[in-house]
Scaffold this motif. Structure first.
Motif, PDB file in Angstrom:
ATOM      1  N   GLY A 147       0.784  -1.232   0.000  1.00 14.68           N
ATOM      2  CA  GLY A 147       0.000   0.000   0.000  1.00 14.68           C
ATOM      3  C   GLY A 147       0.812   1.276   0.000  1.00 14.68           C
ATOM      4  O   GLY A 147       0.246   2.357  -0.074  1.00 14.68           O
ATOM      5  N   ASN A 148       2.114   1.172   0.085  1.00 14.12           N
ATOM      6  CA  ASN A 148       2.971   2.360   0.080  1.00 14.12           C
ATOM      7  C   ASN A 148       3.656   2.498  -1.271  1.00 14.12           C
ATOM      8  O   ASN A 148       4.084   1.506  -1.859  1.00 14.12           O
ATOM      9  CB  ASN A 148       4.042   2.269   1.171  1.00 14.12           C
ATOM     10  N   MET A 149       3.749   3.740  -1.726  1.00 14.18           N
ATOM     11  CA  MET A 149       4.402   3.996  -3.015  1.00 14.18           C
ATOM     12  C   MET A 149       5.919   3.978  -2.814  1.00 14.18           C
ATOM     13  O   MET A 149       6.456   4.720  -1.999  1.00 14.18           O
ATOM     14  CB  MET A 149       3.952   5.376  -3.501  1.00 14.18           C
ATOM     15  N   VAL A 150       6.583   3.118  -3.556  1.00 17.26           N
ATOM     16  CA  VAL A 150       8.040   2.990  -3.434  1.00 17.26           C
ATOM     17  C   VAL A 150       8.676   3.330  -4.778  1.00 17.26           C
ATOM     18  O   VAL A 150       8.277   2.795  -5.811  1.00 17.26           O
ATOM     19  CB  VAL A 150       8.445   1.557  -3.007  1.00 17.26           C
ATOM     20  N   ASN A 151       9.608   4.264  -4.756  1.00 22.35           N
ATOM     21  CA  ASN A 151      10.354   4.630  -5.976  1.00 22.35           C
ATOM     22  C   ASN A 151      11.814   4.290  -5.762  1.00 22.35           C
ATOM     23  O   ASN A 151      12.401   4.673  -4.749  1.00 22.35           O
ATOM     24  CB  ASN A 151      10.234   6.133  -6.253  1.00 22.35           C
TER      25      ASN A 151
END
Lengths: 270, 179
Positions: free
Chosen positions: B120-124
């Motif tokens: 659920g977390n945006m990871v770049n």
């Protein structure tokens, strides 16, 4: 010409061999680091000192790869739902040599003085979501800089959520001024324990009575407060006159923060 | 006349046969070195514990790896087939240029960016491979320079070669009026 061609022919070949070996070992090391769970996070601790809340997150980095890891930094930025920066903390590890384990603590400090200076008292009354940006950067094998950024959110529960003060009512028999007060302590982290100082001003804006409400307001985490505040006033105060026009100045004081609220009725100039 | 043509064709077939054989052998060796061996090597990498969100990126680079192997194998075969001609050098120059373009494309200009949603977390993830790309381009430019020099050398040697000696009878026979 032939010698130059021969030299030019050998140079790329040697380079290719070096690049291929370097690439394979780099990939192997990186895969090993990613799958061996080289980064381990410990239990976070929360401490409060000098009006600053510090969240300490211990972590260890076990460099099982074949190359050094340098310039490792972890930065955490916390912003509220209006985009105001609440905290920015950085932890820097200059070098993690291969085969070694480094243990560090990433401290996220939230200074209440700084928050107050940014005029963010709305945080006490409105719940929402804080945005958390985590940046982690490192240089792998001293050649490849990597950066990972994670955007996440954290629910913020306001300790005085839906704070409202209702219409003032007067009891001439027991000589009290009753102020309906309701709010919900949405904060999952702490209970509200507040001393409420008040000052009653008449139609001429003269302080006629002041004091502290006893006992202090106690609202546990997740609970609501619905009871009115009963302000006892002395015989010197003319309640009939006060009923026409007046104002009450409240100061809510907790161990962590304080804020002011005012209620007016009639047409009172400040 | 017919005899001469047949003889010429036989000569060409005979001349091309060892080249084809050599190209096949080189092709097989290159296939083994650039496809089979790396595939075996990659299969030993511990990727099974990685999150499934990485899968699209792995499949992209798997495809790019196949393209790289195909480029290398094709040019190795073509290089052998055209050995001893100017085309060999032309193909080598083309290979160096194609590899430069390939590396720029595969490494996305040196800045690789991966975006995914993990729990659920945006990871770049951003990898700066510009230094590595610069090295790859430099090596290919060196190869390019070497191949161009080889082409120039090849052409200059052709020009410097003395013309083949023609006998008086052959020279006379080549003049149509005297036939």
């Amino acid at each position: 010409m032939r010698q130059a061609i021969r030299a030019l022919g050998w140079t790329p070949k040697i380079f290719w061999i070096v690049i291929t070996v370097f690439m394979i070992t780099c990939l192997y090391s990186a895969m090993g680091l990613m799958t061996a769970r080289s980064i381990q996070f410990g239990e976070f601790e929360v401490s409060f000192h000098n009006r600053t809340t510090t969240v300490s997150l211990p972590f260890s980095f076990n460099n099982t790869g074949l190359y050094d890891i340098s310039d490792m930094n972890i930065t955490t930025r916390i912003a509220d739902y209006n985009g105001t920066l609440i905290s920015a903390s950085t932890t820097f590890v200059p070098l993690i040599p291969r085969g070694s384990n480094v243990e560090e603590v990433h401290n996220i400090s939230i200074s209440l003085d700084e928050i107050a200076s940014k005029n963010t008292t709305y945080l006490l009354f409105n719940s929402g979501n804080f945005s958390i940006e985590i940046f982690a950067g490192l240089v792998f094998a001293r050649v490849f800089p990597f950066q990972i950024s994670i955007n996440t959110s954290m629910p913020w529960g306001a300790p005085f959520s839906n704070f409202s003060i209702g219409e003032v009512s007067f009891d001439y028999v027991i000589r009290t001024v009753s102020v309906p007060l309701s709010f919900k302590n949405d904060s999952p982290y702490f209970d509200v324990s507040a001393n409420i100082h008040f000052g009653i001003y008449n139609h001429e804006n003269v302080l006629v009575h002041s004091g502290v409400i006893t006992p202090p307001l106690e609202v546990k985490s997740g609970d609501s407060h619905e009871d009115p505040l009963e302000l006892s006033v002395g015989p010197s105060v003319d309640l009939l006159e006060l009923k026409e026009k007046g104002r009450i100045h409240f100061f809510f004081e907790t161990s962590i923060f304080g804020f002011e609220k005012e209620i007016k009725w009639g047409d009172v100039s400040d | 006349m017919l005899v001469t043509e047949k003889k010429g064709k036989e000569t060409f077939a005979e001349r091309i046969k060892p080249r084809v054989f050599k190209a096949t052998i080189i092709g097989i060796i290159t296939f083994f070195l650039y496809y089979v061996l790396p595939t075996l090597l990659f299969s030993t990498f511990p990727t099974e514990n990685l999150p499934s969100e990485f899968d699209p990126y792995f499949s992209r680079y798997e495809n790019l790896f196949y393209i790289f192997a195909a480029i290398i194998i094709c040019f190795a075969v073509v290089n052998q087939l055209s050995s001893g001609t100017i085309f060999q050098h032309a193909f080598n120059v083309a290979k160096a240029i194609i590899l430069i373009i390939y590396f720029i494309y595969a490494l996305e200009g040196g800045i690789l960016t991966l975006s995914m949603s993990l729990e659920g977390n945006m990871v770049n993830i951003v990898a700066n491979l510009t230094a590595f790309l610069a090295i790859l381009i430099s090596v290919n430019l060196l190869t390019l320079a070497k191949n161009m020099l080889e082409a120039i050398n090849f052409l200059s040697q052709k020009v410097e070669q003395p013309p083949t000696e023609i006998t008086k009878e052959e020279e006379m026979a080549s003049i149509p009026e005297l036939k």
